[in-house]
Design a protein around this motif. Structure first.
Motif, short mmCIF file in Angstrom:
data_model
loop_
_atom_site.label_atom_id
_atom_site.label_comp_id
_atom_site.label_asym_id
_atom_site.label_seq_id
_atom_site.Cartn_x
_atom_site.Cartn_y
_atom_site.Cartn_z
N ILE A 1 0.74 -1.11 -0.09
CA ILE A 1 0.01 -0.11 -0.01
C ILE A 1 0.87 1.20 -0.12
O ILE A 1 0.69 2.16 -0.80
N ILE A 2 1.71 1.14 0.67
CA ILE A 2 2.68 2.46 1.00
C ILE A 2 3.68 2.61 -0.47
O ILE A 2 3.52 4.04 -0.83
N PHE A 3 3.95 1.75 -1.00
CA PHE A 3 4.81 1.63 -2.22
C PHE A 3 3.88 2.17 -3.35
O PHE A 3 4.04 3.18 -4.13
N LEU B 1 3.23 6.11 -2.66
CA LEU B 1 4.31 6.86 -2.83
C LEU B 1 4.99 6.71 -4.18
O LEU B 1 5.46 7.82 -4.59
N VAL B 2 4.80 5.69 -5.00
CA VAL B 2 5.50 5.36 -6.28
C VAL B 2 4.53 5.56 -7.67
O VAL B 2 5.02 6.26 -8.59
N LEU B 3 3.18 4.97 -7.30
CA LEU B 3 2.41 4.61 -8.46
C LEU B 3 1.42 5.71 -8.56
O LEU B 3 0.81 6.33 -9.56
N ALA B 4 0.90 6.21 -7.42
CA ALA B 4 -0.17 7.29 -7.42
C ALA B 4 -0.19 8.38 -8.34
O ALA B 4 -1.10 8.64 -9.24
N ALA C 1 -3.52 7.68 3.58
CA ALA C 1 -3.65 6.36 3.25
C ALA C 1 -2.80 5.55 4.13
O ALA C 1 -2.91 4.33 4.67
N ILE C 2 -1.59 6.17 4.35
CA ILE C 2 -0.57 5.49 5.01
C ILE C 2 -0.79 5.46 6.61
O ILE C 2 -0.44 4.50 7.24
N ILE C 3 -1.28 6.51 7.15
CA ILE C 3 -1.67 6.75 8.48
C ILE C 3 -2.91 5.23 8.78
O ILE C 3 -2.82 4.58 9.77
#
Length: 479
Positions: free
Chosen positions: A84-86, A89-92, A277-279
């Motif tokens: 989810i974090i990846f 951070l990278v794809l969104a 999303a990360i929290i």
């Protein structure tokens, strides 16, 4: 049945359908119905993406999995959280920019427009892949609703499934993507409350009733008190990859999640979404893992005929009725958000990718809108039939769909984003091989050794690379 809980469930249904109806009053075009028209804030899309991504699987399936596994269940949460974090951070932002550049509404259409010569074949194979697995995914959510109603009220599971289907169809039918996102946002908060409040109450109960988590883990089974399931060497590697392998499905290949990235308006909204999303992910998965661990101390192994009903049982055992009704509604929220989003994905594949683009049918915007709404109704009813006729576990069904769709399309998306030599034939090979090998893998004992979530990703990637090298595009079609 407890009247307080029944009233709270009824109010929940009324509020959610009401929100869906009010948001549906937006001036609706086909593009707005399918992807929101770039009108939604990043924080709302993040809440929606998280609620959609976790579903009844997190609250019912994962908590039950931890209860029957012990500490080693942490690697499932770790793989998912990192995925989810990846993705955020990278794809969104990449999805957001590519959507603006190509003016697409769906994940299959994005793949197609990058490989013009093979565009329609890509639309067909990706849409068939999504529809095939997502019908079972929707059925799994509705089956989860049946379990919830049976556990909470001893209501007939069939009636529970039918009620959930009606609510899901009402929300999606009224306002499409916009209604789904705003109802998701409310329900995402409800899910988080359930996952954060219940473990605290459970740990207090354990402390005040002279129970011991450490001792319970030791007596529950030989491997329960080991972070690595008591395995070493090759077996340790298998356990790690099987549990961690959920990571691979988050790398852009889940269309119901990627749609939220595609709907982002700008960099500012994307940054908001990343933070939310990360929290949310850290809080939710910590809570779900602790619920499963606490259940090991509170209940004996074998106490439940269906371990995926542990969370509602804990709520009813630990909470007064008025709080229990709110927390149980959080489970129902998880079910409805995911089922709504999956119906929207199937709908967009049929109306946009097949009817509008692949078949090139000359329909007006209003006609396409009604094709989408009719597809929602038909798909929802098919999902209901699957739920009524299947006894499969939520955890397994979601795992298979995760492999068949997410772990098949993720390598296709990653290579489209980052590898210039990826070809149209390579995309088709990626999708077909992922589909075939997932079905074959889960039909054999191989899936119990190495999960299809792991094997599908690398098999699909291998064939995508091989066929791209063997059959390169004669002229580069992607910029």
């Amino acid at each position: 049945m407890n009247n307080v809980i029944i009233v709270e469930f009824a109010l929940y249904f009324i509020v959610i359908i009401g929100i869906g109806y009010l948001t549906s009053r937006t001036k609706m075009s086909h593009s707005v119905f399918l992807l929101g028209g770039k009108k939604l804030p990043g924080w709302a899309l993040a809440f929606s993406e998280r609620a959609t991504g976790e579903s009844a699987w997190l609250l019912l399936g994962f908590t039950g999995f931890v209860f029957t596994t012990g500490l080693a269940g942490i690697w499932v949460a770790a793989g998912i959280a990192l995925g989810i974090i990846f993705s955020w951070l990278v794809l969104a932002k990449k999805f957001m920019h590519e959507t603006d550049k190509h003016k697409v509404l769906t994940l299959p259409d994005y793949l197609a427009v990058n490989f013009g010569a093979k565009a329609n074949i890509i639309r067909w194979v990706s849409s068939i892949l999504i529809a095939s697995f997502f019908m079972f995914y929707v059925g799994a959510q509705l089956a989860g609703a049946g379990k919830l109603f049976f556990t909470s009220f001893e209501m007939d599971k069939t009636l529970g499934i039918v009620l959930a289907t009606i609510v899901v169809l009402a929300i999606a039918f009224f306002g499409g993507f916009i209604s789904v996102v705003w109802t998701d946002m409310i329900q995402s908060i409800m899910m988080l409350i359930t996952l954060c409040v219940l473990p605290v109450v459970a740990l207090i109960y354990i402390g005040t009733h002279d129970l011991s988590i450490t001792q319970s883990l030791a007596t529950a089974g030989d491997s329960f008190n080991s972070w690595f399931g008591g395995t070493t060497g090759f077996a340790l590697g298998i356990l790690f990859f099987n549990n961690f392998s959920w990571f691979f499905g988050y790398l852009g290949g889940q269309p119901q999640l990627s749609a939220r990235f595609m709907a982002l308006k700008n960099e500012k909204e994307a940054k908001q979404g990343i933070s939310v999303a990360i929290i949310w992910t850290i809080m939710a998965y910590t809570g779900a893992f602790l619920i499963g661990i606490a259940a090991i101390a509170m209940y004996n192994q074998g106490s439940f005929t269906d371990v995926e009903t542990i969370l509602p049982h804990m709520i009813l055992d630990l909470m007064p009725p008025w709080i229990a009704g709110i927390l149980l509604s959080g489970i129902l929220a998880a079910i409805i958000t995911t089922a709504n989003s999956q119906l929207m994905v199937v709908t967009s594949s049929v109306s946009e990718d097949i009817i509008h683009k692949a078949l090139g049918m000359n329909l007006s915007d209003n006609q396409l809108l009604w094709v989408s709404k009719i597809t929602i109704l038909v798909s929802g009813l098919v999902g209901m039939v699957i739920a009524l006729t299947s006894d499969s576990l939520l955890y397994l069904i979601v795992s298979w769909a995760w492999a068949g769709v997410g772990c098949t399309l993720s390598p296709a998306i990653l290579m489209t984003f980052f590898w210039k030599r990826y070809s149209g034939t390579g995309v088709i090979a990626t999708i077909i091989s992922g589909f075939i090998f997932t079905v074959l893998w889960i039909s054999t004992p191989l899936d119990s050794i190495i999960t299809s979530r792991f094997s599908t990703f690398f098999i699909a990637a291998f064939f995508g690379i091989l066929f791209s090298l063997l059959f390169p595009d004669k002229q580069p079609t992607k910029e």
